[in-house]
Design a protein around this motif. Structure first.
Motif, PDB file in Angstrom:
ATOM      1  N   UNK A 162       0.850  -0.972  -0.263  1.00 44.33           N
ATOM      2  CA  UNK A 162      -0.087   0.004   0.024  1.00 44.33           C
ATOM      3  C   UNK A 162       0.896   1.341  -0.013  1.00 44.33           C
ATOM      4  N   UNK A 163       1.900   1.128   0.822  1.00 50.55           N
ATOM      5  CA  UNK A 163       2.891   2.267   0.562  1.00 50.55           C
ATOM      6  C   UNK A 163       3.623   2.531  -0.783  1.00 50.55           C
ATOM      7  N   UNK A 164       3.946   1.569  -1.367  1.00 47.95           N
ATOM      8  CA  UNK A 164       4.362   1.746  -2.853  1.00 47.95           C
ATOM      9  C   UNK A 164       3.317   2.198  -3.630  1.00 47.95           C
ATOM     10  N   UNK A 165       2.109   2.069  -3.476  1.00 45.37           N
ATOM     11  CA  UNK A 165       0.807   2.397  -3.877  1.00 45.37           C
ATOM     12  C   UNK A 165       0.794   3.930  -3.995  1.00 45.37           C
ATOM     13  N   UNK A 166       1.022   4.315  -2.529  1.00 47.73           N
ATOM     14  CA  UNK A 166       0.834   5.794  -2.155  1.00 47.73           C
ATOM     15  C   UNK A 166       1.802   6.483  -2.908  1.00 47.73           C
ATOM     16  N   UNK A 167       2.997   6.088  -2.731  1.00 48.06           N
ATOM     17  CA  UNK A 167       4.230   6.898  -3.449  1.00 48.06           C
ATOM     18  C   UNK A 167       4.103   6.887  -4.975  1.00 48.06           C
ATOM     19  N   UNK A 168       3.686   5.978  -5.482  1.00 43.89           N
ATOM     20  CA  UNK A 168       3.644   5.800  -7.224  1.00 43.89           C
ATOM     21  C   UNK A 168       2.490   6.715  -7.312  1.00 43.89           C
ATOM     22  N   UNK A 169       1.353   6.504  -7.069  1.00 44.75           N
ATOM     23  CA  UNK A 169       0.188   7.388  -7.323  1.00 44.75           C
ATOM     24  C   UNK A 169       0.556   9.075  -7.024  1.00 44.75           C
ATOM     25  N   UNK A 170       1.162   9.259  -6.066  1.00 46.25           N
ATOM     26  CA  UNK A 170       1.243  10.530  -5.772  1.00 46.25           C
ATOM     27  C   UNK A 170       2.510  11.127  -6.637  1.00 46.25           C
ATOM     28  N   UNK A 171       3.557  10.368  -7.158  1.00 48.27           N
ATOM     29  CA  UNK A 171       4.475  10.612  -8.075  1.00 48.27           C
ATOM     30  C   UNK A 171       3.738  10.927  -9.387  1.00 48.27           C
ATOM     31  N   UNK A 172       2.889  10.141  -9.567  1.00 45.18           N
ATOM     32  CA  UNK A 172       1.995  10.149 -10.833  1.00 45.18           C
ATOM     33  C   UNK A 172       1.330  11.451 -10.954  1.00 45.18           C
TER      34      UNK A 172
END
Length: 472
Positions: free
Chosen positions: A317-327
């Motif tokens: 989930x934290x990888x998801x938060x990171x990647x979606x924020x950068x996106x």
């Protein structure tokens, strides 16, 4: 020709095929599970109990309760903002819309930095739990632990990179197994130790008069970490059913309700079963230490399995938060356009996924030179607490400001849109500043220094934009 969606976000006209996430991939039930998995109940208990009990003792239960109520206020702020604009960047996009691009950038940057540091905080307990089963003699070896952590980080990054449905399926399966094991431990702990507790349960554990300002602040900074991660439901707002905010908001609400109850009960069980010394000796193996006193071997290793599964879930989930924020930040022309491009088949920001994997490996290498695994965890946990206070307080302030007219819109609207989120925001600011006076320079360097590093990409982006304007 595909429509140009770049102008919608103030960007450079990135094509729709490069910015299309998997819309409609998640429903309400999956969103709730994502929120629960984001906080990783078994992992949070395993990784954080020794630190919070060592900090405030039995008052850790009260710290969990009051921080849960405060975090509930922050959750209300996020739900309200998500109605305004469901965006993969969540807090970044909302603050950018309310307070402008600079504040928006640093809100998103705070989450990004916390997620990177979390790659150490989360993979280390997973590695220790793995070694507990495969090679117990190496559980306290920083070299073995960080190497095993790197393997877990690589495997989980690969799963997340393959698409939200793969990640969601894994989350559902792992969370069901984890929950079943943890409920078994809770029931057994209450049954066997209620009449002979290591710590006698008392209402004083929850009494506000039991706290001083210092113990409250110290316990709260750690307790915040227990709840962190539920906001992944907001970062997945664009990927919920029909791309509307309701599933994400309901996912956040029900995951928070479940988590407050769970953490209070589970931490109470840990205190009933284990003494202070047993908790300190267990370190990140608290769940195993509890199970080891309750069940004959090898059944106690079920707790180790639950910790591993929980940790895998929260890393996802934290990888998801990171990647979606950068996106989202890239789509808005705040970061380089490469991070807004998604894989044509998997519909995930693969470049951002590779980046957090690489940064996580670098941090693991750096932390491997610290003298003890306990030092690694304590430093990273507290640093993340500062970063959570930073980005959530800005988002909370944005919600209060945006909905400030609701203060006269009836008692319930005033409570849910202004008063409760406002108190939660003030709490985050207080805890962040008050706790810094007792932190060592390494923790402050990781926590505050990581946020301050944001001036580098912000400056580079401004320089790139000026060059682009000059050549246009």
């Amino acid at each position: 020709m595909l429509p140009d969606v770049g102008n919608q976000y103030g960007g450079r006209g990135i094509m729709a095929e490069e910015t299309s996430l998997a819309k409609g991939a998640l429903g309400v039930a999956e969103s709730v599970i994502m929120g629960i998995a984001g906080t990783a109940p078994a992992y949070s208990i395993a990784a954080t109990t020794a630190l919070i009990v060592g900090t405030v003792g039995v008052l850790s239960v009260g710290s969990i309760l009051y921080c849960g109520l405060i975090m509930f206020g922050m959750m209300l702020a996020f739900i309200n903002l998500n109605k305004m604009n469901p965006d993969a960047g969540a807090s970044f996009a909302w603050v950018r819309q309310v307070f402008g691009p600079t504040w928006g950038f640093f809100t998103g940057w705070g989450l990004i930095v916390a997620s990177v540091v979390f790659m150490v905080t989360a993979t280390v307990p997973a590695a220790q739990a793995t070694l507990k089963i495969l090679s117990p003699d190496h559980v306290e070896s920083t070299g073995w632990v960080t190497a095993t952590a790197a393997i877990w980080l690589t495997l989980i990054s690969a799963v997340v990179g393959r698409g939200i449905k793969h990640a969601s399926f894994a989350q559902v399966l792992f969370t069901i197994i984890e929950t079943a094991i943890v409920l078994l431990i809770i029931v057994a702990g209450l049954y066997y130790f209620w009449n002979q507790p290591a710590h006698i349960p008392s209402l004083s554990w929850f009494s506000p008069t039991s706290f001083t300002a210092e113990t409250f602040a110290s316990g709260a900074l750690v307790a915040i970490f227990f709840y962190w991660g539920w906001d992944v439901t907001m970062n997945l707002g664009e990927e919920t059913i029909d791309g509307v905010p309701q599933p994400a908001g309901r996912g956040a609400f029900w995951s928070m309700v479940n988590l407050i109850v769970f953490f209070i009960v589970m931490l109470t069980v840990v205190l009933i079963v284990l003494s202070d010394q047993e908790i300190a000796d267990a370190d990140t193996n608290v769940m195993f230490a509890v199970a080891d006193k309750l069940f004959p071997q090898p059944w106690g290793y079920l707790a180790v399995v639950s910790t591993i599964l929980s940790t895998i879930g929260t890393i996802e989930t934290q990888i998801l938060c990171f990647t979606r924020s950068m996106f989202s930040m890239s789509r808005a022309d705040i970061l380089h356009s490469r991070y807004a491009k998604v894989h044509p088949e998997w519909q995930t920001p693969v470049t951002a996924t590779v980046l957090i994997w690489a940064l996580g490996l670098v941090l693991l290498l750096g932390f491997s030179y610290l003298p003890a695994v306990e030092t690694i965890l304590n430093t990273s946990l507290t640093a993340i607490g500062l970063q959570i206070c930073f980005y959530m307080s800005i988002a909370g302030a944005a919600s209060v400001w945006h909905y400030r007219a609701m203060i006269s819109g009836g008692a319930m609207n005033a409570l849910t849109h202004v008063i409760w989120p406002g108190l939660a925001t003030a709490f985050m600011v207080f805890i962040g500043f008050y706790s810094m006076k007792d932190l060592d320079w390494l923790t402050i360097g990781v926590g505050v220094g990581g946020i301050a590093l944001g001036f580098v990409p912000l400056g580079l982006n401004a320089l790139r934009q000026r060059r682009s304007a000059a050549t246009a």
